[in-house]
Design an enzyme around this catalytic site. Structure first.
Site, PDB file in Angstrom:
ATOM      1  N   PHE A 190       0.857  -1.186   0.000  1.00 42.31           N
ATOM      2  CA  PHE A 190       0.000   0.000   0.000  1.00 42.31           C
ATOM      3  C   PHE A 190       0.897   1.241   0.000  1.00 42.31           C
ATOM      4  CE2 PHE A 190      -2.917   3.074   2.031  1.00 42.31           C
ATOM      5  CZ  PHE A 190      -4.043   2.889   1.229  1.00 42.31           C
ATOM      6  N   THR A 192       1.334   3.895   1.573  1.00 44.49           N
ATOM      7  CA  THR A 192       1.865   4.482   2.800  1.00 44.49           C
ATOM      8  C   THR A 192       2.924   3.622   3.474  1.00 44.49           C
ATOM      9  OG1 THR A 192       0.085   3.490   4.116  1.00 44.49           O
ATOM     10  CG2 THR A 192      -0.281   5.720   3.267  1.00 44.49           C
ATOM     11  N   LYS A 193       3.139   2.415   2.993  1.00 47.13           N
ATOM     12  CA  LYS A 193       4.103   1.528   3.635  1.00 47.13           C
ATOM     13  C   LYS A 193       5.544   1.988   3.359  1.00 47.13           C
ATOM     14  CE  LYS A 193       1.055  -1.373   5.321  1.00 47.13           C
ATOM     15  NZ  LYS A 193      -0.197  -0.646   5.118  1.00 47.13           N
ATOM     16  N   ASN A 194       6.492   1.507   4.180  1.00 46.82           N
ATOM     17  CA  ASN A 194       7.902   1.850   3.962  1.00 46.82           C
ATOM     18  C   ASN A 194       8.339   1.478   2.552  1.00 46.82           C
ATOM     19  OD1 ASN A 194       7.522   1.936   6.827  1.00 46.82           O
ATOM     20  ND2 ASN A 194       9.737   1.845   7.079  1.00 46.82           N
TER      21      ASN A 194
END
Length: 380
Positions: A190, A192-194
């Site tokens: 997704f 927003t993940k790192n």
């Protein structure tokens, strides 16, 4: 100050750093006109296998699908129990109920926010099929304290690594990355993940070749060969544009994670400088862990919701992960849990707050965040 805005994550800054690489990678996909699966996806799978040091990686459409595919590969059936945490994103439990299984929750540690060997092992019964550890906010569960005992009890470990790509834990003096200690590991890409794409995406990694082959079929409707279906699977393919973007970003991931860790250390120093440590408890990094701070989530002793509103009024976006424990969600009321059953998880839903953190956050912005918190609590 009030004209300024600070999000919890600024994706535009991240894109600006690698714009030329990303644009070229997407252009190559567009010119190839190969959009679903194909060489970019297989290339990403190979890149992840090398990075995590696992035999197989299988791309899919989302992190939620990754969890469902993993449990399907374990033949989870109605009546089977799966132990996991009540303090996590919804998909951690919904993947179990979607297949007819029963979530069995184990409370978490008040410092790391993760489940412990003590809480998990006390929940094992003859119906336990699997255990889903969630490496929450970027910090790994103490897998070495659980894996051997669960193997003896024939309980499969399916790691939920949605927030932990690049996190690792020193086990027997060897760094073991999140996703590489269970039989299966599940990741989300997704945005927003790192390690985030530019849309939905996910991956399952496996140390079991037979299971990996099955998951590779399950993601394409259970077909080993096109139009020939060995079982009923899912439509959960990773698209080539996401894979191309992720391949670029994976090359930078370690340096970005290190920048997050620097920002986390800076928050700790600022809390001390502003005399906030009696009010704000920074997240604890367990010994032996390499925490990648997907989220920076301290606890506050009082007025969490009012603090959240105050930060927002000053232009600073903060969030609550998570406002309601999974065992208290209405859709899981049939499980029979009540308020008070998991007191640590319940207290965290009332005390924690996620502050802005991302590789490009500046020292001045972090000072702004902490001084705004200090002003709210009447500190200097």
């Amino acid at each position: 100050m009030k004209d300024r805005k600070l999000p919890t994550l600024d994706l535009k800054r991240g894109y600006a750093r690698i714009k030329d690489e990303i644009d070229q990678a997407v252009k190559e996909v567009l010119e190839s006109q190969y959009f679903i699966m194909g060489p970019q996806v297989s290339g990403l799978e190979s890149d992840v296998e090398r990075y995590l040091e696992v035999p197989r990686a299988i791309g899919c459409a989302s992190g939620s699908d990754a969890l469902v595919l993993a449990l399907k590969a374990l033949d989870l059936k109605p009546g089977d129990e799966v132990i996991t945490t009540p303090y996590s994103f919804f998909a951690t439990a919904s993947c179990i109920t979607r297949l007819g299984g029963t979530p069995v929750f184990a409370d978490v540690d008040p410092d790391s926010y993760n489940v412990t060997a003590e809480t998990v092992l006390s929940k094992v019964t003859d119906k336990t099929k699997a255990f889903i550890p969630v490496h929450l906010f970027g910090q790994m569960v103490h897998m070495e304290e659980l894996s051997k005992e669960l193997e003896v009890r024939n309980v499969a470990v399916v790691e939920d690594c949605a927030q932990a790509f690049g996190s690792w834990r020193s086990i027997d003096e060897t760094p073991v990355r999140a996703g590489a200690s269970g039989v299966l590991g599940c990741f989300s890409f997704f945005p927003t993940k790192n390690l985030g794409g530019y849309g939905d995406g996910g991956m399952v990694v496996s140390r079991n070749q037979e299971m990996a082959d099955r998951i590779a079929k399950l993601r394409v409707h259970g077909a080993g060969t096109t139009y020939f279906h060995d079982e009923v699977g899912m439509n959960s393919r990773l698209d080539a544009i996401q894979a191309a973007v992720l391949r670029v970003k994976l090359r930078h991931l370690d340096s970005w994670n290190e920048e997050r860790r620097i920002a986390a250390d800076r928050y700790r120093v600022l809390f001390a400088e502003h005399d906030l440590l009696g009010i704000v408890t920074p997240p604890v990094e367990d010994e032996g862990n390499y925490h990648i701070y997907h989220q920076y989530v301290p606890k506050v002793i009082r007025d969490r919701d009012r603090l959240l509103e105050h930060l927002g009024s000053e232009g600073i976006t903060a969030r609550v992960y998570y406002p309601l424990s999974l065992h208290m969600q209405r859709c899981f009321s049939f499980l029979g849990y009540d308020k008070g059953d998991f007191p640590v998880s319940e207290s965290l839903t009332e005390q924690t707050i996620a502050l802005p953190i991302f590789p490009e956050i500046t020292e001045e912005e972090q000072e702004w965040v902490v001084s705004t918190i200090a002003a709210f609590y009447g500190k200097k």
